[in-house]
Design a protein around this motif. Structure first.
Motif, PDB file in Angstrom:
ATOM      1  N   ASN A 111       0.805  -1.229   0.000  1.00 25.61           N
ATOM      2  CA  ASN A 111       0.000   0.000   0.000  1.00 25.61           C
ATOM      3  C   ASN A 111       0.838   1.280   0.000  1.00 25.61           C
ATOM      4  N   ILE A 112       2.103   1.173  -0.396  1.00 22.27           N
ATOM      5  CA  ILE A 112       2.932   2.365  -0.579  1.00 22.27           C
ATOM      6  C   ILE A 112       2.762   2.826  -2.028  1.00 22.27           C
ATOM      7  N   PRO A 113       2.494   4.101  -2.283  1.00 20.70           N
ATOM      8  CA  PRO A 113       2.267   4.569  -3.656  1.00 20.70           C
ATOM      9  C   PRO A 113       3.439   4.249  -4.584  1.00 20.70           C
ATOM     10  N   GLU A 114       3.111   3.807  -5.789  1.00 29.36           N
ATOM     11  CA  GLU A 114       4.140   3.490  -6.774  1.00 29.36           C
ATOM     12  C   GLU A 114       5.005   4.706  -7.086  1.00 29.36           C
ATOM     13  N   ALA A 115       4.398   5.889  -7.039  1.00 28.35           N
ATOM     14  CA  ALA A 115       5.150   7.108  -7.346  1.00 28.35           C
ATOM     15  C   ALA A 115       6.287   7.323  -6.354  1.00 28.35           C
ATOM     16  N   TRP A 116       6.129   6.837  -5.137  1.00 29.95           N
ATOM     17  CA  TRP A 116       7.179   6.955  -4.123  1.00 29.95           C
ATOM     18  C   TRP A 116       8.295   5.943  -4.378  1.00 29.95           C
ATOM     19  N   LEU A 117       7.927   4.757  -4.773  1.00 32.96           N
ATOM     20  CA  LEU A 117       8.892   3.674  -4.922  1.00 32.96           C
ATOM     21  C   LEU A 117       9.612   3.691  -6.263  1.00 32.96           C
ATOM     22  N   ALA A 118       9.020   4.334  -7.264  1.00 34.22           N
ATOM     23  CA  ALA A 118       9.539   4.263  -8.632  1.00 34.22           C
ATOM     24  C   ALA A 118      10.943   4.846  -8.739  1.00 34.22           C
ATOM     25  N   PRO A 119      11.778   4.251  -9.609  1.00 36.83           N
ATOM     26  CA  PRO A 119      13.134   4.781  -9.796  1.00 36.83           C
ATOM     27  C   PRO A 119      13.113   6.142 -10.473  1.00 36.83           C
ATOM     28  N   GLY A 120      14.236   6.832 -10.362  1.00 38.16           N
ATOM     29  CA  GLY A 120      14.365   8.130 -11.013  1.00 38.16           C
ATOM     30  C   GLY A 120      14.750   9.217 -10.035  1.00 38.16           C
TER      31      GLY A 120
END
Length: 316
Positions: A111-120
């Motif tokens: 349930n952690i937003p993908e936008a937080w985990l995404a690389p970049g």
């Protein structure tokens, strides 16, 4: 054992698949990892399937096992000899006759937003502090439950594995909760205290007090936040160390460490002490840059911090 199973348990090959960088740094890291793995395995510090987990392609399985390797390595480097009993929590340290059990958990980014985990890099990201805190509270609650048990199943205390005079520490590695695909360690929540403090003392975000007449700021402090809302509308408590029911939990060893700690990279570690602990652990024992301790003032607890045994490393 089949050829496929043999290949799956080929430790150097598994390390190479997970860390394929062919530069000098990559080679150094692979050597350090293999050395740490073999030291851990040869000392019998893992379960019987520890090698299989270290070779697993599944991140959750691998990182849970790697956390045990890294924290055992940190203990050894700071002259805290640990063993792995056949039953019970992950590690046991005997410190001057006091048994200190350490149960290790690496929360998954559920349930952690993908936008937080995404690389970049160079990307503006919203800080999902409540979602992250929920992962910390869930991890701490789960490991407290393993100790305390419930009506259906006795815990380590009830079945006598952890003795009445033993200390019990929950070690939480937040590595899988990092932003930018694991680039930046992040131990602190919205309060600027570690998530482990927010999860155990009900510490919320900073708030500024405004004078109604002058509209000027007259002070600031932290909000009290004893419950965290869940996506389903329910809530979970965030005051574990203010509840006598959890007196058997001595402390939280909060870390955000990855494999680069084996190469000497400084990564954040903190110890949060339970003021109600039946069997507290001494300050300055576990590797950490900072420790948090609450003092009973009669009608309230006063939370403060002090340098840990790695404070000089943090400042270097």
């Amino acid at each position: 054992m089949s050829n496929g199973e043999t290949r799956a348990l080929d430790l150097p090959a598994a390390i190479g698949r997970r860390y394929p960088n062919q530069g000098e740094h990559g080679a150094t890291l692979r050597t350090a990892l293999e050395g740490a793995y073999r030291t851990f395995l040869d000392a019998g510090l893992g379960d019987r399937d520890a090698l299989q987990k270290l070779c697993s392609p599944q991140d959750a399985v691998y990182w849970q096992q790697l956390s045990e390797v890294l924290l055992a390595d940190q203990l050894q480097k700071h002259s805290l000899a640990a063993i792995h009993p056949r039953t019970g929590p992950d590690l046991l340290v005997d410190q001057d006759g006091t048994r200190i059990w350490i149960e290790i958990v690496t929360p998954e980014p559920t349930n952690i937003p993908e936008a937080w985990l995404a690389p970049g890099l160079g990307v503006v990201r919203a800080f999902p502090h409540e979602a992250l805190l929920l992962r910390w509270t869930a991890a701490i609650a789960a490991k407290a439950s393993v100790l305390l048990g419930n009506e259906e199943r006795p815990g380590y205390l009830g079945n006598g594995v952890v003795g009445a005079a033993d200390a019990y520490v929950v070690a939480v590695n937040g590595r899988l909760l990092r932003s930018a695909d694991g680039v930046f360690p992040e131990l602190n929540g919205i309060s600027q205290f570690p998530f482990a403090v927010e999860a155990t003392f009900g510490v919320g975000p900073m708030q500024v007090h405004i004078d109604r007449e002058t509209l000027k700021a007259v002070g600031s402090d932290h909000q009290e936040r004893f419950h965290i809302p869940k996506p389903n509308g329910a809530s979970v408590s965030a005051y574990t160390f203010l509840d006598p029911a959890f007196a058997a939990v001595s402390a939280i060893w909060a870390v955000d460490v990855d494999e680069s700690v084996l190469l000497g990279r400084v990564q954040p570690m903190a110890v949060v002490h339970n003021p109600l602990a039946t069997n507290p652990i001494p300050t300055g024992l576990l590797p950490a840059q900072v420790e948090y301790r609450a003092v009973d003032k009669g009608d309230h607890f006063q939370l403060g911090h002090l340098d840990g045994r790695l404070a000089e490393v943090r400042q270097a």
